[in-house]
Motif scaffolding. Structure first.
Motif, PDB file in Angstrom:
ATOM      1  N   LEU A 489       0.840  -1.198   0.000  1.00  0.00           N
ATOM      2  CA  LEU A 489       0.000   0.000   0.000  1.00  0.00           C
ATOM      3  C   LEU A 489       0.868   1.238   0.000  1.00  0.00           C
ATOM      4  N   THR A 490       0.493   2.225  -0.804  1.00  0.00           N
ATOM      5  CA  THR A 490       1.168   3.518  -0.799  1.00  0.00           C
ATOM      6  C   THR A 490       0.211   4.554  -1.364  1.00  0.00           C
ATOM      7  N   GLY A 491       0.606   5.790  -1.351  1.00  0.00           N
ATOM      8  CA  GLY A 491      -0.213   6.839  -1.925  1.00  0.00           C
ATOM      9  C   GLY A 491      -1.567   6.981  -1.253  1.00  0.00           C
ATOM     10  N   PRO A 492      -2.625   7.254  -2.056  1.00  0.00           N
ATOM     11  CA  PRO A 492      -3.967   7.454  -1.478  1.00  0.00           C
ATOM     12  C   PRO A 492      -4.473   6.247  -0.691  1.00  0.00           C
ATOM     13  N   GLU A 493      -4.154   5.023  -1.157  1.00  0.00           N
ATOM     14  CA  GLU A 493      -4.591   3.829  -0.434  1.00  0.00           C
ATOM     15  C   GLU A 493      -3.984   3.783   0.969  1.00  0.00           C
ATOM     16  N   LEU A 494      -2.713   4.153   1.049  1.00  0.00           N
ATOM     17  CA  LEU A 494      -2.055   4.168   2.355  1.00  0.00           C
ATOM     18  C   LEU A 494      -2.648   5.256   3.247  1.00  0.00           C
ATOM     19  N   SER A 495      -2.909   6.421   2.662  1.00  0.00           N
ATOM     20  CA  SER A 495      -3.508   7.516   3.446  1.00  0.00           C
ATOM     21  C   SER A 495      -4.863   7.110   3.995  1.00  0.00           C
ATOM     22  N   GLU A 496      -5.648   6.387   3.185  1.00  0.00           N
ATOM     23  CA  GLU A 496      -6.951   5.922   3.651  1.00  0.00           C
ATOM     24  C   GLU A 496      -6.798   4.896   4.771  1.00  0.00           C
ATOM     25  N   PHE A 497      -5.789   4.030   4.639  1.00  0.00           N
ATOM     26  CA  PHE A 497      -5.554   3.024   5.667  1.00  0.00           C
ATOM     27  C   PHE A 497      -5.127   3.676   6.979  1.00  0.00           C
ATOM     28  N   VAL A 498      -4.254   4.661   6.919  1.00  0.00           N
ATOM     29  CA  VAL A 498      -3.755   5.333   8.130  1.00  0.00           C
ATOM     30  C   VAL A 498      -4.859   6.150   8.791  1.00  0.00           C
ATOM     31  N   GLY A 499      -5.662   6.843   7.975  1.00  0.00           N
ATOM     32  CA  GLY A 499      -6.762   7.624   8.522  1.00  0.00           C
ATOM     33  C   GLY A 499      -6.287   8.719   9.459  1.00  0.00           C
ATOM     34  N   PRO A 500      -7.009   8.956  10.558  1.00  0.00           N
ATOM     35  CA  PRO A 500      -6.657  10.061  11.459  1.00  0.00           C
ATOM     36  C   PRO A 500      -5.647   9.677  12.537  1.00  0.00           C
ATOM     37  N   ALA A 501      -4.886   8.618  12.338  1.00  0.00           N
ATOM     38  CA  ALA A 501      -3.940   8.158  13.366  1.00  0.00           C
ATOM     39  C   ALA A 501      -2.998   9.282  13.766  1.00  0.00           C
ATOM     40  N   GLN A 502      -2.702   9.351  15.064  1.00  0.00           N
ATOM     41  CA  GLN A 502      -1.871  10.422  15.602  1.00  0.00           C
ATOM     42  C   GLN A 502      -0.399  10.054  15.532  1.00  0.00           C
ATOM     43  N   VAL A 503       0.420  11.021  15.198  1.00  0.00           N
ATOM     44  CA  VAL A 503       1.870  10.833  15.163  1.00  0.00           C
ATOM     45  C   VAL A 503       2.387  10.594  16.581  1.00  0.00           C
ATOM     46  N   LEU A 504       3.259   9.596  16.724  1.00  0.00           N
ATOM     47  CA  LEU A 504       3.848   9.285  18.030  1.00  0.00           C
ATOM     48  C   LEU A 504       5.074  10.158  18.246  1.00  0.00           C
ATOM     49  N   THR A 505       5.219  10.680  19.448  1.00  0.00           N
ATOM     50  CA  THR A 505       6.362  11.520  19.794  1.00  0.00           C
ATOM     51  C   THR A 505       6.935  11.062  21.122  1.00  0.00           C
ATOM     52  N   ASP A 506       8.096  11.599  21.463  1.00  0.00           N
ATOM     53  CA  ASP A 506       8.684  11.257  22.753  1.00  0.00           C
ATOM     54  C   ASP A 506       7.777  11.661  23.912  1.00  0.00           C
ATOM     55  N   ALA A 507       6.936  12.660  23.695  1.00  0.00           N
ATOM     56  CA  ALA A 507       6.023  13.104  24.753  1.00  0.00           C
ATOM     57  C   ALA A 507       4.715  12.319  24.767  1.00  0.00           C
ATOM     58  N   PHE A 508       4.408  11.611  23.667  1.00  0.00           N
ATOM     59  CA  PHE A 508       3.150  10.866  23.596  1.00  0.00           C
ATOM     60  C   PHE A 508       3.343   9.656  22.692  1.00  0.00           C
ATOM     61  N   ALA A 509       3.539   8.504  23.305  1.00  0.00           N
ATOM     62  CA  ALA A 509       3.743   7.269  22.542  1.00  0.00           C
ATOM     63  C   ALA A 509       3.141   6.087  23.302  1.00  0.00           C
ATOM     64  N   PRO A 510       1.796   5.984  23.340  1.00  0.00           N
ATOM     65  CA  PRO A 510       1.144   4.895  24.082  1.00  0.00           C
ATOM     66  C   PRO A 510       1.148   3.584  23.282  1.00  0.00           C
ATOM     67  N   VAL A 511       2.329   3.074  23.018  1.00  0.00           N
ATOM     68  CA  VAL A 511       2.464   1.910  22.141  1.00  0.00           C
ATOM     69  C   VAL A 511       1.719   0.704  22.702  1.00  0.00           C
ATOM     70  N   ASP A 512       1.904   0.403  23.966  1.00  0.00           N
ATOM     71  CA  ASP A 512       1.270  -0.778  24.545  1.00  0.00           C
ATOM     72  C   ASP A 512      -0.254  -0.677  24.488  1.00  0.00           C
ATOM     73  N   GLN A 513      -0.789   0.510  24.727  1.00  0.00           N
ATOM     74  CA  GLN A 513      -2.233   0.675  24.694  1.00  0.00           C
ATOM     75  C   GLN A 513      -2.768   0.522  23.275  1.00  0.00           C
ATOM     76  N   LEU A 514      -2.025   1.013  22.295  1.00  0.00           N
ATOM     77  CA  LEU A 514      -2.461   0.878  20.904  1.00  0.00           C
ATOM     78  C   LEU A 514      -2.464  -0.571  20.449  1.00  0.00           C
ATOM     79  N   LEU A 515      -1.633  -1.390  21.080  1.00  0.00           N
ATOM     80  CA  LEU A 515      -1.527  -2.789  20.684  1.00  0.00           C
ATOM     81  C   LEU A 515      -2.542  -3.694  21.368  1.00  0.00           C
ATOM     82  N   VAL A 516      -3.341  -3.163  22.280  1.00  0.00           N
ATOM     83  CA  VAL A 516      -4.357  -3.994  22.932  1.00  0.00           C
ATOM     84  C   VAL A 516      -5.327  -4.497  21.881  1.00  0.00           C
ATOM     85  N   LYS A 517      -5.532  -5.817  21.867  1.00  0.00           N
ATOM     86  CA  LYS A 517      -6.393  -6.412  20.849  1.00  0.00           C
ATOM     87  C   LYS A 517      -7.829  -5.960  21.034  1.00  0.00           C
ATOM     88  N   GLY A 518      -8.490  -5.705  19.887  1.00  0.00           N
ATOM     89  CA  GLY A 518      -9.876  -5.269  19.933  1.00  0.00           C
ATOM     90  C   GLY A 518     -10.834  -6.422  20.172  1.00  0.00           C
TER      91      GLY A 518
END
Length: 518
Positions: A489-518
């Motif tokens: 996936l790349t281009g518009p398809e990738l943008s649609e897949f990513v959607g409104p996901a927030q950029v992770l930073t050193d000040a905000f990176a809740p990796v473990d919480q994002l990985l909790v299975k739905g």
């Protein structure tokens, strides 16, 4: 001049019957120091005991800390309640002996239950961490209020007694935390640490029972014999650990590791870290890549540069050194630099997987983020991100600031590939793609179609560069790989897949919480 009140208090203590006297100050402090330190030692080792079954994630770490704190709270409350209703002298020795038994039983309890509770479900995490910590920590936490009760012979010294013993207990916890984390874990296996602690607690209880019998009288002798019987029971329980399933061949400072031969391929070896398949190596044929994500990495390396041209490759995470071996075999003269946090794993790779340092392979033991900061600008053609804590990318290796460092060390036209594991609803990989795209102009992701459709967990390979990606060549190569189908996936398809996901930073990176299975 010594205060008269002190002489009066000392006289009262001397004239009091033996059973009413406080413990000697040194003994009281030693008991509190040992019991408090043992709790923190158990807490530290518990992470290693449950890691092979649950992983070492933020949820697991939080659960161990929370369960330990709960055990301390309830143990201290119960110990204080008992101290007001029974002579603490009759309770101290049994508390240590029972804590030793409970500590010894921790090993078989965790290892048998762990086989049933594998995975990262919250209920499984809480249950297994409770089995590892709660009972022995609760018994040990009861020691301090029992000792405090014995020492409060003069109410005018209540603050001094409580303050001193609280301080000693805290110092015991600090000493055990540093000693276990910096010394014991690096020198001894978890089994040895736990059994050694159980023996120490049991012997302390028996010695204390004998001391009190001699000091107080024959009334405590029967309890001493009961304590000895309980100690024998504890040793029998500890013996269960010798037959309990052990998922480790080698315990490093960070992993429970095992190398398993491949029955279908004589020279094939699978590296298991915390019971999860981490790497596959063919000792005779480094070009053989079994796992799909390693084939994707090999494809990207093959299609980005001319065939057989050596590259300067930087690897964030070593694992079984599968990719460095592949690059050396397919591109003679390639310089591989591997950052691996776990020095024990590097030694295991040398012993079991034939990894040998040389002009084509250098290894630096340390944190990849720290080591990357010391690399010169534009020094790598390829950066491979394959660092995991169990199945989780360490959060500080997943932020925009980390991506900026990677972009800094890449040469013009260089490529970054990052292996990510995620599960429906694949929130982490979306956030990581947004994070990579914040620093790199051209980004794509390779993954199985059903994983991209949120139907199952899988490996995702993020591909990024400051120059256009060879998309047609990559898609053609994916179609020819001997793996399950994968999409790019790349281009518009990738943008649609990513959607409104927030950029992770050193000040905000809740990796473990994002990985909790739905």
């Amino acid at each position: 001049m010594k205060p008269i009140s002190s002489d009066v208090a000392a006289t009262r203590t001397a004239l009091a019957p033996p059973e009413a006297r406080p413990l000697p100050g040194g003994l009281a402090a030693a008991l509190v120091f040992l019991s408090s330190g043992a709790v923190l030692m158990l807490e530290t080792v518990a992470l290693r005991l449950v890691g092979p079954y649950l992983g070492v994630t933020l949820q697991v770490t939080s659960s161990v800390i929370g369960v330990a704190l709960a055990a301390i709270a309830y143990g201290a409350w119960f110990g204080g309640w008992l101290a007001d209703r029974r002579d603490p002298r009759t309770l101290l020795a049994p508390a240590f002996v029972l804590a030793g038994i409970a500590t010894a039983l921790t090993l078989p309890a965790v290892r048998y239950a762990g086989e049933w509770l594998r995975g990262g479900a919250p209920a499984a995490i809480l249950l297994l961490t409770s089995l590892a910590v709660f009972v022995p920590a609760g018994l040990l936490a009861a020691v301090t209020p029992l000792v405090v009760k014995l020492q409060l012979g003069d109410l005018r010294r209540t603050g001094q007694v409580v303050g001193k013993l609280s301080s000693v207990g805290t110092l015991g916890g600090i000493t055990a935390t540093f000693g276990t984390g910096f010394v014991l874990v690096a020198a001894l296996s978890s089994t040895t640490i736990v059994v050694g602690l159980a023996v120490l607690l049991g012997l302390t209880g028996l010695a204390l029972a004998e001391y009190l019998r001699r000091r107080v009288g024959v009334a405590a002798a029967g309890r001493s014999r009961v304590g000895a019987a309980l100690a024998v029971l504890g040793l029998a329980g500890a013996a269960l650990s010798t037959v309990a399933p052990n998922p480790c061949d080698v315990e490093t400072a960070y992993h429970c590791a095992r190398v398993v031969p491949d029955p279908a391929r004589p020279d094939g070896r699978t590296l298991l870290l915390n019971s999860a398949q981490h790497s596959y190596v063919d000792l005779a044929d480094p070009r053989h890549l079994k796992f799909a994500y390693t084939q994707w990495i090999g494809l990207v390396a093959d299609r980005f540069t001319a065939p057989d041209r050596p590259v300067a490759a930087l690897h964030l995470g070593g694992g079984g050194f599968t990719v460095p071996r592949y690059l050396t075999a397919t591109r003679p003269g390639t310089e591989n630099l591997v950052f691996e946090l776990d020095g024990g794993l590097v030694e295991l790779d040398r012993r079991e997987l034939g990894v040998r340092p040389g002009p084509d392979l250098r290894t630096m033991v340390g944190d990849a983020r720290v080591l990357l900061g010391n690399r010169p600008d534009r020094s790598a053609d390829l950066v491979v991100g394959d660092a995991f804590g169990h199945l989780v990318v360490p959060w500080h290796l997943a932020t925009r600031e980390m991506m900026a460092e990677i972009r800094r060390v890449l040469r013009p036209g260089g490529v970054y590939v990052q292996n990510v594991i995620d599960y429906p609803p694949v929130r982490f990989v979306r956030a990581e793609l947004a994070t990579v795209a914040a620093e790199f102009a051209h980004v794509a992701v390779i993954a199985p179609p059903d994983a991209l459709a949120d139907r199952r967990g899988a490996n995702f390979l993020i591909v990024a560069s400051d120059e256009p990606l060879p998309l047609a060549s990559l898609r053609d190569g994916l179609a020819k790989l001997d793996t399950d189908p994968a999409e790019l996936l790349t281009g518009p398809e990738l943008s649609e897949f990513v959607g409104p996901a927030q950029v992770l930073t050193d000040a905000f990176a809740p990796v473990d919480q994002l990985l909790v299975k739905g």
